[in-house]
Design an enzyme around this catalytic site. Structure first.
Site, PDB file in Angstrom:
ATOM      1  N   GLY A  11      28.053  27.138  34.122  1.00 20.42           N
ATOM      2  CA  GLY A  11      29.432  27.545  33.878  1.00 20.42           C
ATOM      3  C   GLY A  11      30.156  26.515  33.032  1.00 20.42           C
ATOM      4  O   GLY A  11      31.331  26.202  33.251  1.00 20.42           O
ATOM      5  N   ALA A  12      29.431  25.992  32.027  1.00 17.71           N
ATOM      6  CA  ALA A  12      29.988  24.907  31.207  1.00 17.71           C
ATOM      7  C   ALA A  12      30.803  25.428  30.025  1.00 17.71           C
ATOM      8  O   ALA A  12      31.296  24.637  29.229  1.00 17.71           O
ATOM      9  CB  ALA A  12      28.851  24.020  30.699  1.00 17.71           C
ATOM     10  N   ARG A  37      28.140  32.279  27.356  1.00 19.03           N
ATOM     11  CA  ARG A  37      28.834  32.230  26.053  1.00 19.03           C
ATOM     12  C   ARG A  37      28.440  30.971  25.281  1.00 19.03           C
ATOM     13  O   ARG A  37      29.046  29.911  25.451  1.00 19.03           O
ATOM     14  CB  ARG A  37      30.347  32.288  26.268  1.00 19.03           C
ATOM     15  N   VAL A  56      23.067  32.646  35.648  1.00 15.37           N
ATOM     16  CA  VAL A  56      22.554  31.983  36.857  1.00 15.37           C
ATOM     17  C   VAL A  56      21.831  32.944  37.799  1.00 15.37           C
ATOM     18  O   VAL A  56      21.188  32.514  38.751  1.00 15.37           O
ATOM     19  CB  VAL A  56      23.661  31.216  37.639  1.00 15.37           C
ATOM     20  N   TYR A 147      34.917  37.280  48.206  1.00 18.16           N
ATOM     21  CA  TYR A 147      34.953  35.968  47.540  1.00 18.16           C
ATOM     22  C   TYR A 147      34.892  34.860  48.598  1.00 18.16           C
ATOM     23  O   TYR A 147      34.099  33.919  48.472  1.00 18.16           O
ATOM     24  CB  TYR A 147      36.227  35.854  46.697  1.00 18.16           C
ATOM     25  N   LYS A 151      32.040  31.837  49.236  1.00 16.37           N
ATOM     26  CA  LYS A 151      32.357  30.402  49.247  1.00 16.37           C
ATOM     27  C   LYS A 151      32.056  29.790  50.622  1.00 16.37           C
ATOM     28  O   LYS A 151      31.657  28.623  50.693  1.00 16.37           O
ATOM     29  CB  LYS A 151      33.807  30.175  48.824  1.00 16.37           C
ATOM     30  N   PRO A 177      38.266  23.291  45.519  1.00 22.16           N
ATOM     31  CA  PRO A 177      39.566  23.224  44.853  1.00 22.16           C
ATOM     32  C   PRO A 177      40.508  24.344  45.296  1.00 22.16           C
ATOM     33  O   PRO A 177      40.073  25.425  45.686  1.00 22.16           O
ATOM     34  CB  PRO A 177      39.223  23.403  43.363  1.00 22.16           C
TER      35      PRO A 177
END
Ligand code: NDP
Length: 241
Positions: A11-12, A37, A56, A147, A151, A177
């Site tokens: 996810g860079a 991308r 991924v 979601y 997590k 976060p």
């Protein structure tokens, strides 16, 4: 000049992954950047970078990217399993396909990412895994149901991995976060949920910058290998929920 170890980020191509890649690169590390991308990763223009178009959900693609980068820069010393999507929605009206996507990317994708480097780290008795959870992996929200499930999965796996890998001197950091300013909301397809989220964000005075997260991960990584920050829970000061 001392050569710094290779670090890898999924996810860079935007947000927290991009900011973390920038922070480690600025500190002199070669980087393996993975996301779908390519143009966005190319635009970063980071030195000593291997860029791979990786989904991924594709375990073999992650393993191949790691092999390629390690040939040039030696073993991956830090893997940031960061890629994820947030299809937040009222569970009563959410299409189950959105659950499939979140579960595949946020849970299995994280496992695929860890799998690509874990055995090497164990053999070397060195390495750091940074696992992307969320504040939604510590407490639930009624319109984040699946979601939150993904997590909480990351939290549970990270705690277990931390115990398992401690005997191999491999560190596991779970990152939780709160509201960070990224492109993550572009993945929220339920309009009412999106509007509520944005309202709450305004009430807390907005999110904080992804660069703060990237710098904090770098700081935790730079501690002696003997010292482990087990969890980073970072939110805007005014975030209470
Ligand atoms: P962004 O949307 O900016 O970044 C998400 C990244 O994940 C992108 O680089 C995207 O790249 C990548 N990605 C998504 N799906 C895949 C996939 N199938 N394969 C490979 N890469 C993928 O949002 P954030 O930076 O905010 O999100 C990063 C992580 O942080 C997520 O796991 C998110 O859940 C978590 N998080 C974010 C918070 C926030 O407030 N922003 C709070 C708590 C946690 P591409 O589309 O190019 O593949």
């Amino acid at each position: 000049m001392e050569t710094k170890p290779l670090v890898a980020v999924t996810g860079a191509s935007s947000g927290i992954g991009e900011a973390t890649a920038r922070a480690f690169s600025a500190a002199g590390h070669p980087v393996l950047l993975m996301a779908r991308r390519m143009d966005r990763m190319e635009a970063l223009g980071l030195p000593n970078a291997v860029l791979r178009q990786v989904d991924v959900r594709d375990r073999d693609a992650i393993a191949a990217a790691v092999r390629d980068a390690e040939e040039s820069f030696g073993p991956v010393d830090m893997m940031f399993a960061n890629a994820g999507i947030a299809r937040l929605a009222d569970i009563g009206r959410q299409p189950p396909e959105e659950w499939d996507e979140m579960i595949d990317i946020n849970t299995k994708g994280v496992m695929n990412t860890v799998h690509a480097v874990m055995n090497g780290m164990m053999a070397r008795k060195r390495g750091t895994l940074v696992m992307m959870s969320s504040i939604a992996g510590r407490k639930v929200y009624p319109d984040h149901t699946v979601y939150c499930g993904t997590k909480y999965f990351v939290h549970a796996v990270s705690e277990s991995l931390r115990e398992y890998l401690s005997a191999y001197d491999v560190r596991v950091i779970v990152l939780s976060p709160g509201v960070i300013e990224t492109e993550v909301l572009s993945g929220v397809l339920d309009e009412e949920t999106l509007a509520n989220y944005k309202n709450n964000k305004v009430k807390m005075g907005g999110g904080i910058g992804a660069d703060i997260v990237g710098d904090l991960i770098l700081n935790a990584y730079q501690l002696p290998q003997k010292a482990l920050v087990q969890e980073i829970c970072l939110t805007p000061t005014r975030q209470t929920y």
